[in-house]
Design a protein around this motif. Structure first.
Motif, PDB file in Angstrom:
ATOM      1  N   MET A   1     111.908  32.582  34.493  1.00 14.40           N
ATOM      2  CA  MET A   1     111.950  33.451  33.193  1.00 14.40           C
ATOM      3  C   MET A   1     111.785  32.536  31.694  1.00 14.40           C
ATOM      4  N   LEU A   2     112.576  31.460  31.752  1.00 14.40           N
ATOM      5  CA  LEU A   2     112.431  30.485  30.515  1.00 14.40           C
ATOM      6  C   LEU A   2     110.994  29.879  30.653  1.00 14.40           C
ATOM      7  N   ASN A   3     110.401  29.639  31.735  1.00 10.01           N
ATOM      8  CA  ASN A   3     108.934  29.106  32.114  1.00 10.01           C
ATOM      9  C   ASN A   3     107.895  30.133  31.329  1.00 10.01           C
ATOM     10  N   LYS A   4     108.347  31.360  31.811  1.00  9.38           N
ATOM     11  CA  LYS A   4     107.348  32.533  31.439  1.00  9.38           C
ATOM     12  C   LYS A   4     107.477  32.559  29.727  1.00  9.38           C
ATOM     13  N   ILE A   5     108.607  32.352  29.173  1.00  9.68           N
ATOM     14  CA  ILE A   5     108.824  32.448  27.782  1.00  9.68           C
ATOM     15  C   ILE A   5     108.111  31.407  26.921  1.00  9.68           C
ATOM     16  N   LYS A   6     108.318  30.080  27.506  1.00 11.95           N
ATOM     17  CA  LYS A   6     107.677  28.974  27.207  1.00 11.95           C
ATOM     18  C   LYS A   6     106.064  29.146  27.058  1.00 11.95           C
ATOM     19  N   ALA A   7     105.426  29.499  28.301  1.00 12.64           N
ATOM     20  CA  ALA A   7     104.079  29.654  28.417  1.00 12.64           C
ATOM     21  C   ALA A   7     103.506  30.638  27.533  1.00 12.64           C
ATOM     22  N   LEU A   8     104.046  31.827  27.318  1.00 10.86           N
ATOM     23  CA  LEU A   8     103.900  32.765  26.260  1.00 10.86           C
ATOM     24  C   LEU A   8     103.588  32.184  24.931  1.00 10.86           C
ATOM     25  N   GLN A   9     104.604  31.495  24.577  1.00  8.61           N
ATOM     26  CA  GLN A   9     104.835  30.924  23.168  1.00  8.61           C
ATOM     27  C   GLN A   9     103.632  29.907  23.111  1.00  8.61           C
ATOM     28  N   GLU A  10     103.286  29.145  24.102  1.00  8.06           N
ATOM     29  CA  GLU A  10     102.309  28.231  23.847  1.00  8.06           C
ATOM     30  C   GLU A  10     100.717  28.944  23.844  1.00  8.06           C
ATOM     31  N   GLU A  11     100.676  30.198  24.414  1.00  8.60           N
ATOM     32  CA  GLU A  11      99.488  31.015  24.364  1.00  8.60           C
ATOM     33  C   GLU A  11      99.267  31.507  23.176  1.00  8.60           C
ATOM     34  N   MET A  12     100.471  32.244  22.599  1.00  3.87           N
ATOM     35  CA  MET A  12     100.392  32.726  21.384  1.00  3.87           C
ATOM     36  C   MET A  12     100.069  31.618  20.060  1.00  3.87           C
ATOM     37  N   ASP A  13     100.550  30.406  20.301  1.00  4.93           N
ATOM     38  CA  ASP A  13     100.490  29.377  19.283  1.00  4.93           C
ATOM     39  C   ASP A  13      98.908  28.914  19.079  1.00  4.93           C
ATOM     40  N   ALA A  14      98.267  28.994  20.332  1.00  9.15           N
ATOM     41  CA  ALA A  14      96.810  28.629  20.349  1.00  9.15           C
ATOM     42  C   ALA A  14      95.885  29.976  19.935  1.00  9.15           C
ATOM     43  N   ALA A  15      96.421  30.986  19.832  1.00 13.35           N
ATOM     44  CA  ALA A  15      95.648  32.341  19.568  1.00 13.35           C
ATOM     45  C   ALA A  15      95.167  32.378  18.161  1.00 13.35           C
ATOM     46  N   THR A  16      93.654  32.460  18.237  1.00 18.74           N
ATOM     47  CA  THR A  16      93.262  32.890  16.923  1.00 18.74           C
ATOM     48  C   THR A  16      92.429  34.157  16.531  1.00 18.74           C
ATOM     49  N   ALA A  17      91.896  34.401  15.584  1.00 19.02           N
ATOM     50  CA  ALA A  17      91.451  35.797  15.403  1.00 19.02           C
ATOM     51  C   ALA A  17      90.255  35.599  14.555  1.00 19.02           C
ATOM     52  N   SER A  18      89.179  36.231  14.483  1.00 17.75           N
ATOM     53  CA  SER A  18      87.886  35.886  13.766  1.00 17.75           C
ATOM     54  C   SER A  18      87.801  37.284  12.833  1.00 17.75           C
ATOM     55  N   THR A  19      88.418  38.444  13.450  1.00 15.01           N
ATOM     56  CA  THR A  19      88.495  39.750  12.729  1.00 15.01           C
ATOM     57  C   THR A  19      89.550  40.395  12.648  1.00 15.01           C
ATOM     58  N   PRO A  20      90.083  41.093  11.398  1.00 15.59           N
ATOM     59  CA  PRO A  20      91.244  41.866  11.610  1.00 15.59           C
ATOM     60  C   PRO A  20      91.441  42.680  12.585  1.00 15.59           C
ATOM     61  N   GLU A  21      90.392  43.079  13.294  1.00 14.65           N
ATOM     62  CA  GLU A  21      90.564  43.890  14.548  1.00 14.65           C
ATOM     63  C   GLU A  21      90.865  43.070  15.651  1.00 14.65           C
ATOM     64  N   GLU A  22      90.819  41.797  15.747  1.00 16.39           N
ATOM     65  CA  GLU A  22      91.304  40.877  16.563  1.00 16.39           C
ATOM     66  C   GLU A  22      92.824  40.563  16.347  1.00 16.39           C
ATOM     67  N   VAL A  23      93.354  40.465  15.123  1.00 12.87           N
ATOM     68  CA  VAL A  23      94.396  40.267  14.904  1.00 12.87           C
ATOM     69  C   VAL A  23      95.183  41.431  15.560  1.00 12.87           C
ATOM     70  N   ASP A  24      94.870  42.762  15.246  1.00  7.90           N
ATOM     71  CA  ASP A  24      95.635  43.906  15.732  1.00  7.90           C
ATOM     72  C   ASP A  24      95.595  43.848  17.243  1.00  7.90           C
ATOM     73  N   GLU A  25      94.500  43.456  17.932  1.00  7.20           N
ATOM     74  CA  GLU A  25      94.646  43.262  19.433  1.00  7.20           C
ATOM     75  C   GLU A  25      95.755  42.615  19.886  1.00  7.20           C
ATOM     76  N   LEU A  26      95.920  41.150  19.076  1.00  9.79           N
ATOM     77  CA  LEU A  26      97.053  40.241  19.375  1.00  9.79           C
ATOM     78  C   LEU A  26      98.321  41.018  19.323  1.00  9.79           C
ATOM     79  N   ARG A  27      98.345  41.693  18.054  1.00  8.85           N
ATOM     80  CA  ARG A  27      99.547  42.398  17.899  1.00  8.85           C
ATOM     81  C   ARG A  27      99.983  43.207  19.019  1.00  8.85           C
ATOM     82  N   ILE A  28      98.987  44.202  19.430  1.00  7.30           N
ATOM     83  CA  ILE A  28      99.371  45.049  20.584  1.00  7.30           C
ATOM     84  C   ILE A  28      99.780  44.364  21.723  1.00  7.30           C
ATOM     85  N   LYS A  29      98.981  43.215  21.909  1.00  8.50           N
ATOM     86  CA  LYS A  29      99.078  42.567  23.365  1.00  8.50           C
ATOM     87  C   LYS A  29     100.477  41.540  23.404  1.00  8.50           C
ATOM     88  N   TYR A  30     100.926  41.460  22.120  1.00 10.43           N
ATOM     89  CA  TYR A  30     102.235  40.772  22.122  1.00 10.43           C
ATOM     90  C   TYR A  30     103.537  41.626  21.904  1.00 10.43           C
TER      91      TYR A  30
END
Ligand code: PHE
Length: 339
Positions: A1-30
């Protein structure tokens, strides 16, 4: 479980968005109801009791991280810092820094304005001249020392092509093409083969004045100069005329103005005399009028010539003439308010 949390955090840290729509997709995803973080909360009940404290803390921190990340991406678009959809056409423009007028131009314009109020128009002549306009027509005898190589810049080997050493050459050009009445000033650049120092330069600027008509007298010259001095240096200014010599004026004089820095008391600028020399002047020599086909029996005139650098130095307390030609913005910026 702790590993899963850590992996998610790294994934989010690297996430970028080039349009406001992509930001919204990230919001929905996480962080939406069905997002990965809520899923973690759902799985939390299966975590063994002794790990609950640690895992709970990690999930909460992850949620905090996700909210901050998504908010900062959102803000970047809203403020226009990212992407083109943030373009706000109502935002004020970037201020463009304006340049300032050069102190010599400020003083030149002031001189033009003062004589303009007395009815003097402005004319100009060429900087590259010939012997006739700079010397011969101005009644310089053939052997006069001012024609000497050390004062005049000649162009190549032709002694008849030279850089004008004074703006008096424009007097000749104007009188050759206009019959009196003539009342004009001629600002311009002049050249002399002189060593450059704090007080003299091989390039400088003059303003020449010429008034030719019937019955123009020395009294007219004097009154014109009194008015000029009071307008430029202040109502309390006094002038004095000292006899002098120029080949093209007779009689000739040099004009001093009372020192505007100490008010005539005596200071280091006026060398403790209370007076500053600012121009040469006189009645136009009849030979000069005749050289330009103007009837010297019918017409008389006066002329004067002053150096703009010298007057600017006196007016602003500038100690070195070389400042005018170096274009150091720290020097030029000081004249912002005078513009
Ligand atoms: N041309 C003279 C000079 O350069 C100044 C001057 C102009 C004197 C007109 C008299 C009349 O020194």
């Amino acid at each position: 479980m702790l590993n899963k949390i850590k992996a998610l955090q790294e994934e989010m840290d690297a996430a970028t968005a080039s349009t406001p729509e992509e930001v919204d997709e990230l919001r929905i995803k996480y962080i939406s109801k069905k997002g990965s973080i809520n899923q973690l909360f759902a799985d939390f009940k299966h975590v063994p009791a002794e790990q609950k404290k640690e895992v709970g803390k990690a999930i909460n921190e992850l949620k905090e991280f996700a909210l901050t990340k998504i908010n900062s991406l959102k803000e970047a678009f809203e403020s226009g810092a990212a992407g083109t959809t943030g373009l706000d056409l109502t935002r004020p423009g970037e201020p463009v820094k304006l340049g300032t007028r050069h102190p010599l131009s400020i003083v030149k314009n002031e001189i033009i304005n003062i004589f303009g109020r007395l009815g003097f128009t402005v004319a100009e002549g060429p900087e590259i001249e010939d012997d006739w306009h700079v010397f011969s027509a101005l009644n310089f005898p053939p052997e006069h020392p001012a024609r000497d190589m050390q004062d005049t810049f000649f162009i190549e080997k032709d002694p008849d092509v030279l850089l004008r050493t004074h703006t008096s050459s424009v007097q000749i050009r104007v009188m050759e093409r206009t019959q009196p009445p003539i009342r004009a000033i001629f600002p311009g650049r002049v050249f002399r083969n002189e060593a450059i120092s704090a007080r003299s330069h091989c390039i400088f600027h003059q303003v020449e004045g010429l008034y030719v008509d019937e019955n123009v007298s020395f009294a007219d010259l004097k009154q014109t100069l009194v008015y000029f001095a009071k307008e430029l240096f202040g109502e309390d200014s006094q002038i004095r005329l000292r006899p002098s010599y120029f080949p093209f004026t007779e009689p000739s004089a040099e004009m001093d103005v009372s020192c505007s820095i100490c008010g005539g008391e005596g200071c280091n600028v006026c060398k403790y005399t209370g007076w500053l020399e600012i121009l040469g002047c006189g009645m136009v020599d009849p030979n000069v009028l005749e050289a330009c086909n103007i009837d010297s029996k019918k017409y008389t005139g006066f002329a004067f010539g002053m150096g703009i650098e010298r007057i600017t130095m006196l007016k602003y307390g500038i100690k070195d003439i070389r400042h005018f030609f170096e274009n150091d913005v720290r020097f030029l910026k000081q004249f912002e308010s005078a513009t």
